[in-house]
Design a protein around this motif. Structure first.
Motif, short mmCIF file in Angstrom:
data_model
loop_
_atom_site.label_atom_id
_atom_site.label_comp_id
_atom_site.label_asym_id
_atom_site.label_seq_id
_atom_site.Cartn_x
_atom_site.Cartn_y
_atom_site.Cartn_z
N SER A 137 -21.21 -73.25 -13.17
CA SER A 137 -20.05 -73.36 -12.26
C SER A 137 -18.72 -73.34 -13.01
CB SER A 137 -20.16 -74.61 -11.40
OG SER A 137 -20.22 -75.75 -12.20
N ARG A 138 -18.74 -73.66 -14.32
CA ARG A 138 -17.48 -73.61 -15.06
C ARG A 138 -17.19 -72.20 -15.59
NH1 ARG A 138 -17.50 -78.65 -19.02
NH2 ARG A 138 -19.74 -78.25 -19.04
N GLN A 139 -18.18 -71.32 -15.51
CA GLN A 139 -17.93 -69.91 -15.91
C GLN A 139 -17.49 -69.16 -14.67
OE1 GLN A 139 -20.75 -68.05 -18.59
NE2 GLN A 139 -21.76 -70.01 -18.91
N VAL B 21 -18.64 -78.86 -6.74
CA VAL B 21 -18.67 -77.66 -7.58
C VAL B 21 -17.34 -77.56 -8.34
CG1 VAL B 21 -17.83 -76.10 -5.75
CG2 VAL B 21 -19.27 -75.20 -7.58
N HIS B 22 -17.40 -77.11 -9.57
CA HIS B 22 -16.19 -77.14 -10.42
C HIS B 22 -15.00 -76.46 -9.75
CE1 HIS B 22 -13.74 -77.31 -13.93
NE2 HIS B 22 -13.59 -76.01 -13.92
N ASN B 23 -15.22 -75.26 -9.19
CA ASN B 23 -14.14 -74.55 -8.51
C ASN B 23 -14.63 -74.16 -7.12
OD1 ASN B 23 -12.30 -72.74 -7.53
ND2 ASN B 23 -12.41 -71.32 -9.27
N PRO C 174 -7.28 -86.77 -14.26
CA PRO C 174 -6.85 -86.46 -15.62
C PRO C 174 -6.16 -85.11 -15.76
CG PRO C 174 -9.22 -86.27 -15.45
CD PRO C 174 -8.74 -86.77 -14.13
N ASP C 175 -6.23 -84.28 -14.72
CA ASP C 175 -5.48 -83.01 -14.73
C ASP C 175 -5.18 -82.60 -13.29
OD1 ASP C 175 -7.79 -81.60 -13.70
OD2 ASP C 175 -8.57 -81.50 -15.74
N ARG C 176 -4.33 -81.57 -13.16
CA ARG C 176 -3.92 -81.12 -11.82
C ARG C 176 -5.11 -80.72 -10.95
NH1 ARG C 176 1.01 -79.12 -10.21
NH2 ARG C 176 2.65 -79.91 -11.54
N ASP D 118 -14.54 -84.35 -12.25
CA ASP D 118 -15.82 -83.75 -11.83
C ASP D 118 -16.87 -83.81 -12.92
OD1 ASP D 118 -14.46 -81.83 -13.35
OD2 ASP D 118 -15.31 -80.14 -12.28
N ILE D 119 -16.46 -83.63 -14.18
CA ILE D 119 -17.45 -83.53 -15.27
C ILE D 119 -16.97 -84.28 -16.50
CG2 ILE D 119 -18.41 -81.89 -16.97
CD1 ILE D 119 -18.55 -79.81 -14.76
N ILE D 120 -17.89 -84.95 -17.16
CA ILE D 120 -17.61 -85.39 -18.54
C ILE D 120 -18.56 -84.59 -19.42
CG2 ILE D 120 -17.72 -87.22 -20.26
CD1 ILE D 120 -17.08 -89.23 -18.16
N SER D 121 -17.99 -83.87 -20.36
CA SER D 121 -18.84 -83.12 -21.29
C SER D 121 -18.69 -83.75 -22.68
CB SER D 121 -18.41 -81.65 -21.27
OG SER D 121 -19.17 -80.94 -22.19
N THR D 122 -17.68 -83.38 -23.43
CA THR D 122 -17.48 -84.02 -24.75
C THR D 122 -16.89 -85.42 -24.60
OG1 THR D 122 -15.22 -83.19 -24.93
CG2 THR D 122 -16.97 -81.77 -25.78
N GLY D 123 -16.25 -85.67 -23.46
CA GLY D 123 -15.57 -86.95 -23.26
C GLY D 123 -14.12 -86.90 -23.71
N GLY D 124 -13.72 -85.75 -24.28
CA GLY D 124 -12.36 -85.61 -24.81
C GLY D 124 -11.28 -85.90 -23.76
N THR D 125 -11.47 -85.38 -22.56
CA THR D 125 -10.47 -85.55 -21.51
C THR D 125 -10.29 -87.04 -21.18
OG1 THR D 125 -11.06 -83.40 -20.58
CG2 THR D 125 -9.93 -84.94 -19.10
N ILE D 126 -11.39 -87.73 -20.97
CA ILE D 126 -11.32 -89.14 -20.57
C ILE D 126 -10.79 -90.00 -21.72
CG2 ILE D 126 -12.70 -91.15 -19.84
CD1 ILE D 126 -12.50 -89.05 -17.65
C1 R5P Z 1 -12.07 -79.51 -16.59
O1 R5P Z 1 -11.36 -78.77 -15.92
C2 R5P Z 1 -13.01 -80.48 -15.98
O2 R5P Z 1 -12.53 -80.92 -14.75
C3 R5P Z 1 -13.29 -81.65 -16.89
O3 R5P Z 1 -12.09 -82.39 -17.06
C4 R5P Z 1 -13.79 -81.19 -18.21
O4 R5P Z 1 -14.88 -80.30 -18.05
C5 R5P Z 1 -14.23 -82.39 -19.05
O5 R5P Z 1 -14.68 -81.93 -20.30
P1 R5P Z 1 -14.61 -82.87 -21.58
O6 R5P Z 1 -15.37 -84.12 -21.28
O7 R5P Z 1 -15.28 -82.04 -22.65
O8 R5P Z 1 -13.18 -83.11 -21.90
#
Ligand code: R5P
Length: 281
Positions: free
Chosen positions: A88-90, A121-123, A159-161, A210-218
């Motif tokens: 969904s992110r692609q 869904v991401h988008n 954490p973002d728009r 919506d998603i935590i992947s690396t956690g960098g954003t949070i």
């Molecule tokens: C980005 O647009 C998503 O909404 C998430 O903020 C992003 O996928 C989080 O990824 P990460 O945990 O790697 O910062």
């Protein structure tokens, strides 16, 4: 009639508790690794619950061959509930020659399924690629219900728009205000975040994404909030994709981290199943 695919086996108990007996389906693997499915129940309408997290491709193929088996068995109306939609992110071409991968997945699922329900869904725009009825299931009620007592007075933060609509929906349910940060992704593992004009001094904050992947954003958002004097920081996220070590990294810097059970993780404490089944009022 409900069929639970291998990708959603972690939700099987909860689905059974809510819906009663599930359809009789055999799912196994051939010795060469290919999937084998066989539908033993019959009927007219059926709901398949299949998540497409690891192994993503295998779970997508399983959803397709389940669709084929159900049609073959005579089912006329097929509904697919997807707790987590892989790819969904692609959702866009960023370099010439790339696909819109989520489009390929949604079109393929549309060959068999009449209706599709995807959790956060991401988008949401991408759901138009599914040829039938497609619904984005909001996690807002589930997240708000989980954090209601814990948060008390406070503010909900995106954490973002792109995450503002979700944060606003959670805030509305909690009767709280909401705000967002501005995020710029420098690389797949690095983000820059700027605060906007909000006052969090002495306040509890619930970050919703919506998603935590690396956690960098949070992690970045949390460090800015701490500098701004936030009191307690809670994180409520839909999909805990969690790259290696991300749960530990994030848990260390926040007061509580909870994600929904679209993906099974040690912090999947928010139950999304009633929302996915359309049962939460
Ligand atoms: C980005 O647009 C998503 O909404 C998430 O903020 C992003 O996928 C989080 O990824 P990460 O945990 O790697 O910062």
């Amino acid at each position: 009639m409900i069929v639970v695919g291998s990708g959603a086996r972690h939700l099987r108990g909860e689905i059974e508790r809510i819906c009663g007996k599930l359809a009789s389906v055999e799912i196994k693997k051939f010795p060469d690794g290919e999937k084998y499915v066989r539908v033993l129940s019959s009927g007219n309408e059926v709901t398949v619950v299949q998540s497409t997290y690891k192994p993503q491709d295998e779970n997508i193929v399983e959803a397709l061959i389940l669709g084929d088996a159900l049609r073959e068995r005579g089912f006329k109306r097929l509904r697919l509930l997807v707790p987590y939609l892989a790819y969904s992110r692609q959702d866009r071409v960023t370099h010439e020659g790339e696909p819109v991968s989520v489009r390929a997945v949604l079109k393929a699922l549309g060959i068999y399924y009449d209706e599709l329900y995807v959790v956060d869904v991401h988008n949401p725009e991408t759901l138009r690629f599914f040829p039938g009825k497609a619904v984005n299931v909001s996690p807002a009620k589930a997240i708000a219900t989980y954090f209601k007592e814990k948060l008390g007075e406070g503010i909900v933060l995106a954490p973002d728009r792109g995450a503002r609509t979700r944060a606003k929906a959670v805030a509305r349910r909690l009767g709280l205000g909401h705000s967002h940060f501005e995020k710029h992704r420098v690389s797949p593992t690095e983000v820059e975040i700027r605060p906007v004009d909000i006052d969090v001094e002495g306040k509890n904050v619930l970050i919703v994404d919506d998603i935590i992947s690396t956690g960098g954003t949070i992690m970045k958002a949390t460090s800015i909030l701490r500098r701004m004097g936030a009191e307690r920081i809670f994180v409520g996220v839909t999909h805990g994709v969690f790259a290696d070590g991300a749960i530990e990294r994030v848990s260390k810097v926040v007061d509580e981290l909870a994600v929904t059970n679209t993906i099974p993780t040690p912090v999947s404490r928010i139950n999304i199943v009633p929302d996915l089944l359309g049962l939460r009022g």
